[in-house]
Design an enzyme around this catalytic site. Structure first.
Site, PDB file in Angstrom:
ATOM      1  N   GLY A  37      10.617  43.036  20.137  1.00  0.00           N
ATOM      2  CA  GLY A  37       9.834  42.347  21.155  1.00  0.00           C
ATOM      3  C   GLY A  37      10.443  41.018  21.523  1.00  0.00           C
ATOM      4  N   ASN A  38       9.722  40.255  22.313  1.00  0.00           N
ATOM      5  CA  ASN A  38      10.199  38.918  22.696  1.00  0.00           C
ATOM      6  C   ASN A  38       9.035  37.938  22.622  1.00  0.00           C
ATOM      7  OD1 ASN A  38       8.923  38.598  25.481  1.00  0.00           O
ATOM      8  ND2 ASN A  38      10.020  40.529  25.735  1.00  0.00           N
ATOM      9  N   ARG A  39       9.339  36.674  22.801  1.00  0.00           N
ATOM     10  CA  ARG A  39       8.341  35.631  22.563  1.00  0.00           C
ATOM     11  C   ARG A  39       7.535  35.242  23.787  1.00  0.00           C
ATOM     12  NH1 ARG A  39       9.204  33.753  17.523  1.00  0.00           N
ATOM     13  NH2 ARG A  39      11.332  33.818  16.700  1.00  0.00           N
TER      14      ARG A  39
END
Ligand code: CTP
Ligand code: CA
Length: 238
Positions: A33-35
């Site tokens: 995932g990403n932030r």
């Protein structure tokens, strides 16, 4: 949820905004995932609703507290993966006057999603095969319905050869959207902060021109971006 003012420059327009960051499953308990918090996309959805638009927010893994604070007039479609997000955006496209791709989309996903939680094997480490995700924005542009207005977002970094702005211009040309909202994240300036700084690119014939530069809270920036969109929308058909 608060009551929003619902009249203004986007009266009667149907706006679809994607927000958040996609997650790509590796097995039932793990993902890549990403932030992205989704705050910028949420601010845009709210700014659009406050100026009269009928808004759908396609929310990729956005914190439920942020979603709960939205006015009930904003329809929320939750999604997880990039392929989920693509399906939701394709479903929304035929009824949208404006599409805003503010979500941070995973460029790759694991080639294989394991049905059971992966176990460690030996002590040699592991490598993961990834396949490329579809470019949702480019697909929406290719399938654009007449008069539909499509907005992309980009967080760009500059390097020794080119400033971030040059990369944003190149990306804008590549994507073919009507607007590209970009922020320069050289030196890790943007993710998760409450103050932001963007430049807005648009096409003027074959030229790419900067039509606005805004900084402030994500809400301030969202309101400015919404007014740029409203200014550039084709008139409502009567
Ligand atoms: N985007 C998309 N589908 C993807 C990747 C990106 O729709 N698979 C959209 C994003 O939502 C954003 C815009 O395209 O509106 C730009 O995203 P960005 O990641 O900056 O562009 P990429 O083409 O993926 O280029 P890069 O190599 O810089 O990541
Ligand atoms: Ca990308």
């Amino acid at each position: 949820a608060e009551t929003a003012t619902t009249s203004g420059v986007l009266d009667g327009r149907r706006v679809v905004v994607s927000a958040g960051g996609t997650r790509e499953a590796l097995d039932p308990v793990r993902f890549l995932g990403n932030r992205s918090s989704g705050k910028q996309g949420i601010a845009l959805a709210q700014a659009a609703a406050q100026t009269g638009a009928e808004v759908e927010l396609v929310a990729a893994n956005v914190d439920s507290g942020l979603l709960a604070a939205l006015p009930s007039s904003i329809a929320v479609t939750p999604v997880e993966s990039t392929l989920d997000l693509q399906s939701a955006m394709q479903a929304a496209q035929p009824n949208a006057d404006v599409i805003v791709m503010a979500a941070a989309v995973a460029d790759y996903r694991p080639a294989e999603v394991h049905g059971a939680k992966l176990k460690k094997t030996g002590d040699e480490g592991m490598s993961l095969e990834l396949v490329q995700n579809p470019d949702i924005l480019a697909g929406l542009v290719a399938d654009r319905i007449p008069g539909q207005f499509i907005v992309g977002f980009a967080a760009e970094t500059g390097d020794a050869d080119h400033p971030a702005h040059d990369y944003a211009v190149a990306k804008f040309r590549r994507k073919g959207a009507d607007l590209l909202v970009f922020n320069d994240v050289s030196g890790n300036r943007a993710f998760g902060h409450d103050v932001t700084e963007v430049a807005v690119l648009a096409a003027d014939g074959t030229e790419v021109v900067e039509v606005g530069e805004f900084s402030g809270s994500k809400d301030d920036v969202a309101q400015k971006v919404v007014s740029v969109i409203a200014d550039r929308l084709p008139p409502v058909e009567s």
